[in-house]
Structures are given as C-alpha cells and as structure tokens.
Design an enzyme around this catalytic site. Structure first.
Site, PDB file in Angstrom:
ATOM      1  N   LYS A  16      62.330  41.933 -12.943  1.00  0.00           N
ATOM      2  CA  LYS A  16      60.869  42.054 -12.991  1.00  0.00           C
ATOM      3  C   LYS A  16      60.219  40.666 -12.958  1.00  0.00           C
ATOM      4  O   LYS A  16      60.898  39.658 -13.186  1.00  0.00           O
ATOM      5  CB  LYS A  16      60.456  42.806 -14.258  1.00  0.00           C
ATOM      6  N   ARG A 113      55.949  51.077 -28.274  1.00  0.00           N
ATOM      7  CA  ARG A 113      55.234  50.619 -27.085  1.00  0.00           C
ATOM      8  C   ARG A 113      55.080  51.829 -26.166  1.00  0.00           C
ATOM      9  O   ARG A 113      54.003  52.374 -26.055  1.00  0.00           O
ATOM     10  CB  ARG A 113      56.009  49.472 -26.425  1.00  0.00           C
ATOM     11  N   HIS A 142      64.574  50.815 -26.449  1.00  0.00           N
ATOM     12  CA  HIS A 142      64.401  49.360 -26.345  1.00  0.00           C
ATOM     13  C   HIS A 142      64.208  48.774 -27.744  1.00  0.00           C
ATOM     14  O   HIS A 142      63.454  49.302 -28.550  1.00  0.00           O
ATOM     15  CB  HIS A 142      63.177  49.072 -25.470  1.00  0.00           C
ATOM     16  N   ARG A 199      70.686  46.425 -19.987  1.00  0.00           N
ATOM     17  CA  ARG A 199      69.541  45.914 -19.221  1.00  0.00           C
ATOM     18  C   ARG A 199      69.379  44.419 -19.500  1.00  0.00           C
ATOM     19  O   ARG A 199      68.716  44.023 -20.444  1.00  0.00           O
ATOM     20  CB  ARG A 199      68.253  46.648 -19.611  1.00  0.00           C
ATOM     21  N   TYR A 243      39.610  15.650 -17.204  1.00  0.00           N
ATOM     22  CA  TYR A 243      38.488  16.435 -17.719  1.00  0.00           C
ATOM     23  C   TYR A 243      38.371  16.301 -19.234  1.00  0.00           C
ATOM     24  O   TYR A 243      39.373  16.360 -19.959  1.00  0.00           O
ATOM     25  CB  TYR A 243      38.698  17.914 -17.397  1.00  0.00           C
ATOM     26  N   CYS A 290      45.089  19.716 -15.163  1.00  0.00           N
ATOM     27  CA  CYS A 290      44.118  20.346 -14.259  1.00  0.00           C
ATOM     28  C   CYS A 290      44.778  21.510 -13.516  1.00  0.00           C
ATOM     29  O   CYS A 290      45.960  21.788 -13.708  1.00  0.00           O
ATOM     30  CB  CYS A 290      43.602  19.337 -13.237  1.00  0.00           C
ATOM     31  N   ASP A 292      45.595  21.792 -10.336  1.00  0.00           N
ATOM     32  CA  ASP A 292      46.585  21.431  -9.316  1.00  0.00           C
ATOM     33  C   ASP A 292      47.254  20.080  -9.552  1.00  0.00           C
ATOM     34  O   ASP A 292      48.081  19.664  -8.747  1.00  0.00           O
ATOM     35  CB  ASP A 292      45.909  21.386  -7.937  1.00  0.00           C
TER      36      ASP A 292
HETATM   37  C1  LIG Z   1      62.232  42.969 -19.926  1.00  0.00           C
HETATM   38  C2  LIG Z   1      63.013  44.112 -20.452  1.00  0.00           C
HETATM   39  C3  LIG Z   1      64.403  44.010 -20.635  1.00  0.00           C
HETATM   40  C4  LIG Z   1      65.161  42.714 -20.469  1.00  0.00           C
HETATM   41  O1  LIG Z   1      64.981  41.969 -21.633  1.00  0.00           O
HETATM   42  P1  LIG Z   1      65.678  40.533 -21.822  1.00  0.00           P
HETATM   43  O2  LIG Z   1      65.345  40.159 -23.202  1.00  0.00           O
HETATM   44  O3  LIG Z   1      65.046  39.642 -20.801  1.00  0.00           O
HETATM   45  O4  LIG Z   1      67.116  40.730 -21.557  1.00  0.00           O
HETATM   46  C5  LIG Z   1      65.097  45.141 -21.004  1.00  0.00           C
HETATM   47  N1  LIG Z   1      64.452  46.318 -21.215  1.00  0.00           N
HETATM   48  C6  LIG Z   1      63.116  46.433 -21.067  1.00  0.00           C
HETATM   49  C7  LIG Z   1      62.474  47.744 -21.326  1.00  0.00           C
HETATM   50  C8  LIG Z   1      62.354  45.341 -20.695  1.00  0.00           C
HETATM   51  O5  LIG Z   1      61.020  45.472 -20.568  1.00  0.00           O
END
Ligand SMILES: *Cc1c(COP(=O)(O)O)cnc(C)c1O
Length: 356
Positions: A16, A113, A142, A199, A243, A290, A292
């Site tokens: 992602k 979540r 998760h 994951r 700035y 800044c 850029d």
């Molecule tokens: C981003 C994400 C992961 C990966 O997490 P890491 O800490 O980068 O390994 C796994 N599961 C879900 C639902 C996530 O959103």
C-alpha cells in the site's frame, strides 16, 4: 530472514501507499521474484493500478468498502474486506449479480478501527456461506500493539481471534493476524500450520516503528533519499535565511541550497532540526524548509564546507547521511510516515543487492 520468522505462515506483501513510498510496481515484481505471491493494498485504485500493470496474483484491499465500489472489486478481482454486517449483505448482492468475489472477513479484536465484532462472526460467516458467488478466502484481525515491548494487549487480541477461529475458522481458506511487529516478536501469531498468512509491510523495507526492534531483527533499510546542492553562497553574520527568518548566521557562513522540499516529502517540521550528509560530513538544515528547496549551513568559509559546490549530492536519509529513524525523530513521527511521504514526483532508482 523474514521467512524464518514467518515459520509456518506464507508472507503476504503489503504494498500500500506506493509500497511505503518505494514504488509499488518495482517492489511487487521484486517480491514475486522472491516467490511472494500474495499482496495487499489499502485502496481500490491502488489495486487497480497493480492489475493494470499486469500483476495477476491475489490482491487484498484493506479498506472497509463502500457498496457502490463493490463492482470494481469484481471487475478487477480484488479481495474484499468484509468489515461489517452491512458490508456482508452488500457483498452478497454484488456477488450474486457480478461475482465471484473473494472475501476476507475482518474481526475487530480490539483495534476498534474496522471489523465485525467477534459475536457477529457466526452470523456473518453463515450469511456469506449461503450467498452464491462468494469465496471465503480469509478470516483476519489486526493488532494495535504488536510492535511494542509489552505483549499484554496483543495476547488479549490473539485470544479473542482464536476463539473466533475455533467457532467459524473452518469455513475459511486462510487466516491472517500478523503484521511486521507480530512476525518479529509474537511467534504465536504465525504458529498455526497450513493456512496462515503474515501481512508484512514495514519490515520488507528494512524499517520498524522502533529502531531497537529493527536492529534486533537485523533489518537493513532499503530507501536512500538523495538530492543535490543547486547553489552555494556565503552570507554575513546577522543575515537570515528562508521564510519567516527563522535562522540567523552567527558569523560568515557558506550556505548550500538543496533541491528538495516538503512537496517531495522532506517535512517542514525538519526546519532548523535535521542534518543532511554531504561528502561524508553532517550539516544542519538552516531556516524554514520550503516547498521545493531548503538550505543547509556549511559552516564558516574556511571549514570543510569550503569544498561543497553546486551539483554535490546531498543525502537526506540513508547511506551517507542520517537514518530514516533519525529523520522520523526530528519530524516527531515514525519511519512509516517518512518513507511513504516521498512524493511521486521524486524519481526512483533501483539497484540489486544480496537479499537476506
Ligand atoms: C499496513 C497494514 C499492515 C502492515 O503493517 P506493518 O506494520 O507495516 O507490517 C498489516 N495489516 C493491515 C490491516 C495494515 O493496514
């Protein structure tokens, strides 16, 4: 190394946010060559991007889907997160008319979540089982704290998930719980033989939220972010830079202007805080970053900064400069945000190196 930690579980590569800023296509293809054959993204457009670029392996979308977008999951063969009973019902309707749909039922075991409550798992599973055109690909949850030292809450979540698995797990092809943190320090999350997936995101890129955990695991950050000096000048004591005039020269100073800014992913919070690497030396950021460009104090005209000229390479983080952990600390965040913040306008270059 990550495979050794994964034990019985197969790695699912989390790509992602443009593979945490590293480039989703290049990373996905590299992982395919390392025989990782399952992927996850956060959003439908990220999944479509992989499909339109020839990635044919299973791709799960983590987001909680809104019903009008379910047809796109069917069209592009993207794995759907079933995150509520309403989503389950919408998925059943879409699958009947436009299926098949591969579903991954997300159980909320304490992150709060997205996801169904553990008590709903039975009803949601039966609803999906009865609906035509649905493949029950995954059951998952998760962790909120898998990368922290105290394992207490991760164990609570694991217990809750295992109770759900006991009740309805047989209906699903895969189970997945572990993220990088759990993979590295919660062996129980990858211990069940046969159909577990892990994951794995941040660890693929050699980082973790916590620098000590990354070091213990022997991770090596992949990303190096470099720019170039575009101009050098000498200013007199009392002259200010950038700035808001937030930095004033304490004496005569050579100042380098660097061709990167917050629009490239170099956070504005690094103003007067960060250091960069040039010719093996560290120099501090001088004045407001800044959009850029930003400026660097090369020191008094007679110092080592004397040898820095326009065109010189500047390491913002990575080999030759501070680490992504340093930059994250200066910017009051974690390496995740630092690496996924690198803008798409920044060209990516890839080199091969020994995999570990
Ligand atoms: C981003 C994400 C992961 C990966 O997490 P890491 O800490 O980068 O390994 C796994 N599961 C879900 C639902 C996530 O959103």
């Amino acid at each position: 190394m990550l495979r050794r930690h994964a034990g019985q579980a197969a790695l699912l590569g989390v790509v992602k946010a443009n593979a945490y800023g590293h480039g989703a296509l290049a990373v996905t293809r590299t992982l395919q060559n390392l025989n990782v054959r399952r992927f996850a993204v956060a959003t439908v457009p990220e999944g479509i991007y992989l499909r339109e670029n020839g990635i044919e392996d299973p791709v799960l979308v983590f987001a909680s889907p809104l019903p009008p977008f379910l047809a796109a999951y069917a069209r592009y063969d993207l794995g759907v997160t079933v995150s509520s009973r309403d989503v389950a019902e919408a998925v059943a309707v879409t699958a009947r008319h436009e299926g098949p749909l591969r579903v991954h039922v997300k159980v909320d075991t304490g992150m709060h979540r997205i996801g169904i409550a553990p008590e709903e798992a039975e009803a949601v599973t039966r609803l999906l089982e009865r609906a035509p055109g649905i493949e029950l690909t995954g059951l998952w949850t998760h962790f909120a704290t898998a990368d922290e030292d105290d394992p207490f809450f991760a164990k609570v979540q694991m217990d809750r998930f295992e109770a759900v698995v006991k009740a309805v797990g047989d209906a699903y092809r895969h189970l997945h719980v572990a993220n990088s943190g759990a993979l590295l320090q919660l062996p129980r999350s990858v211990a069940q033989p046969g159909r577990l997936l892990a994951r794995t995101g941040i660890a693929l890129y050699g980082l973790m939220a916590d620098e000590r955990l990354a070091a213990t695991a022997g991770l090596q950050p992949l990303m190096r972010f470099a720019s170039r000096v575009t101009q050098v000048k000498t200013i007199q004591a009392g002259e200010s830079i950038s700035y808001g005039r937030r930095w004033t020269a304490p004496g005569p100073r050579r100042i380098a202007t660097v061709g990167a800014g917050y629009a490239d992913g170099y956070p504005r919070l690094l103003t007067n805080r960060a250091e960069v690497g040039i010719q093996g030396h560290r120099y501090p950021v001088a004045g407001t970053v800044c959009m850029d460009m930003f400026m660097v104090d090369l020191g008094p005209p007679e110092g080592p900064g004397y040898y820095v000229e326009a065109g010189e390479e500047v390491t913002l983080w990575g080999e030759g400069g501070p680490s992504a952990f340093d930059v994250a600390r200066w910017a009051e965040t974690i390496p995740y945000e630092i690496c996924c913040g690198v803008a798409t306008r920044v060209p990516r270059f890839y080199r091969t190196r020994d995999s570990g």
